[in-house]
Write an enzyme that holds these catalytic residues in place. Structure first.
Site, short mmCIF file in Angstrom:
data_model
loop_
_atom_site.label_atom_id
_atom_site.label_comp_id
_atom_site.label_asym_id
_atom_site.label_seq_id
_atom_site.Cartn_x
_atom_site.Cartn_y
_atom_site.Cartn_z
N THR A 160 0.83 -1.20 0.00
CA THR A 160 0.00 0.00 0.00
C THR A 160 0.87 1.26 0.00
O THR A 160 1.98 1.24 0.51
CB THR A 160 -0.83 -0.07 1.30
OG1 THR A 160 -1.68 -1.19 1.19
CG2 THR A 160 -1.64 1.17 1.57
N VAL A 189 -13.28 -4.69 1.53
CA VAL A 189 -12.73 -3.34 1.71
C VAL A 189 -11.85 -3.35 2.95
O VAL A 189 -12.24 -3.89 3.98
CB VAL A 189 -13.87 -2.31 1.86
CG1 VAL A 189 -13.30 -0.92 2.16
CG2 VAL A 189 -14.73 -2.27 0.60
N GLY A 190 -10.67 -2.75 2.83
CA GLY A 190 -9.74 -2.71 3.97
C GLY A 190 -9.83 -1.41 4.73
O GLY A 190 -10.83 -0.69 4.69
N THR A 211 -0.52 1.06 6.97
CA THR A 211 -0.43 -0.08 6.06
C THR A 211 -0.29 -1.35 6.89
O THR A 211 0.30 -1.34 7.97
CB THR A 211 0.78 0.04 5.11
OG1 THR A 211 0.98 -1.21 4.46
CG2 THR A 211 2.06 0.43 5.84
N GLY A 212 -0.83 -2.43 6.37
CA GLY A 212 -0.79 -3.70 7.11
C GLY A 212 -2.09 -4.43 6.83
O GLY A 212 -2.88 -3.99 5.98
N1 ASP Z 1 -3.96 -2.08 4.57
C1 ASP Z 1 -4.18 -2.62 3.27
C2 ASP Z 1 -5.50 -3.36 3.27
O1 ASP Z 1 -5.74 -4.13 4.16
C3 ASP Z 1 -3.12 -3.55 2.79
C4 ASP Z 1 -1.69 -3.14 3.06
O2 ASP Z 1 -1.42 -2.13 3.67
O3 ASP Z 1 -0.78 -3.89 2.63
O4 ASP Z 1 -6.24 -3.20 2.33
#
Ligand code: ASP
Length: 293
Positions: A160, A189-190, A211-212
């Site tokens: 991300t 949806v994140g 992010t995560g």
């Molecule tokens: N946070 C993002 C999601 O869960 C993914 C990521 O940050 O790698 O959509």
């Protein structure tokens, strides 16, 4: 000193995702390429801020550059869902008013962050999802891509993307954009497009982008929790970040990272993964670029 006034500090930080890879998992050339790109994006953003551009413009421009790079899991480089289709989420938040624009599960717009900004400025809503959001992008004549172009073989090593900035008027802004989790269910949806979960900005307090694994950030309302610690506990930024991770995210198994900027131009990164692709120029003009700890 200009006219007896100190020039106002400006600052910017960006991330290209958090992950649990080891240094040996990434070809050195790819790591250098991503770091060079992040450095370029913060340097360009910093110059724009110094020339008087708003934090809101600069976070949009920075995230758009990262979406266009094809290097990160956002825009052109996004990962696919369980049906092999790319669905993108993004948001942008203006610290002056706490106005937010967000889109989720869009498939065709080239720059989800710019569509999010248009949602904020042209509608009375915060979040528009799915084909209806792509329709708006088309109606507003934003650059579109076809779904096939998005499905070029993925060369993405990174995650991300996000940006936070402080402008010369003291305004804060934040933006985040993502392809979400690889192999996710269609329609998932994140945290990235959800204010307070993956993105938050409030003048006088902080701007944050996360992010995560988004599910844990949603369940922790993590970035709002960090902002609330700053507001109510009045603790230093580093402590607000560490305690939010340790007390909210980690007990339920969440992993990831956050970038933050304060009204004085302090920049912080916090992550409990092995790496966070990141770059920043703080209020003192100091450049940081990094991947691993
Ligand atoms: N946070 C993002 C999601 O869960 C993914 C990521 O940050 O790698 O959509």
């Amino acid at each position: 000193m200009i006219g007896g006034l100190m020039a106002q500090r400006v600052a910017i930080a960006v991330h290209g995702g958090a992950g649990n890879i080891r240094p040996t998992d990434i070809p050195p050339a790819r790591q250098q390429q991503a770091e060079a790109y992040l450095r370029e994006v913060v340097q360009e953003g910093y110059e724009l801020l110094r020339s008087g551009r708003s934090a809101l413009d600069v976070v949009e421009i920075a995230v758009r550059r990262l979406e266009d790079s094809g290097l990160f899991n956002a825009g052109r480089g996004a990962v696919r869902n369980s049906q092999g289709v790319v669905e993108l989420d993004a948001s942008i938040m203006d610290g002056r008013t706490r106005a937010v624009g967000a889109v989720a599960a869009v498939r065709q717009v080239q720059n989800p962050v710019s569509l999010a900004r248009q949602v904020m400025e042209r509608t009375r809503h915060v979040l528009i999802v799915g084909p209806a959001a792509d329709e708006l992008a088309r109606a507003w004549a934003l650059p579109m891509r076809n779904e096939v172009e998005f499905s070029e073989p993925a060369t993405t090593f990174w995650g991300t993307v996000g940006a936070v900035a402080l402008d010369a008027q003291g305004n804060l802004a934040a933006a985040t954009s993502t392809g979400g989790l690889s192999g996710k269910l269609p329609g998932r949806v994140g945290d990235s497009p959800i204010p307070g979960a993956g993105t938050y900005a409030e003048n006088g307090l902080v701007a944050l982008s996360a992010t995560g694994e988004g599910e844990y950030f949603l369940r922790s309302v993590l970035v709002y929790d960090i902002a609330a610690r700053l507001r109510y506990q009045k603790v230093p930024l580093s402590q607000a970040l560490a305690s939010a991770f340790q007390e909210r995210l980690e007990p339920i198994g969440g992993r990831g990272g956050v970038i933050a900027i304060t009204p004085t131009g302090e920049v912080a990164f916090y992550f409990n993964t092995s790496c966070l692709f990141r770059a920043a120029i703080d209020g003192e003009g100091r450049l940081t670029v990094g991947t691993f700890r």
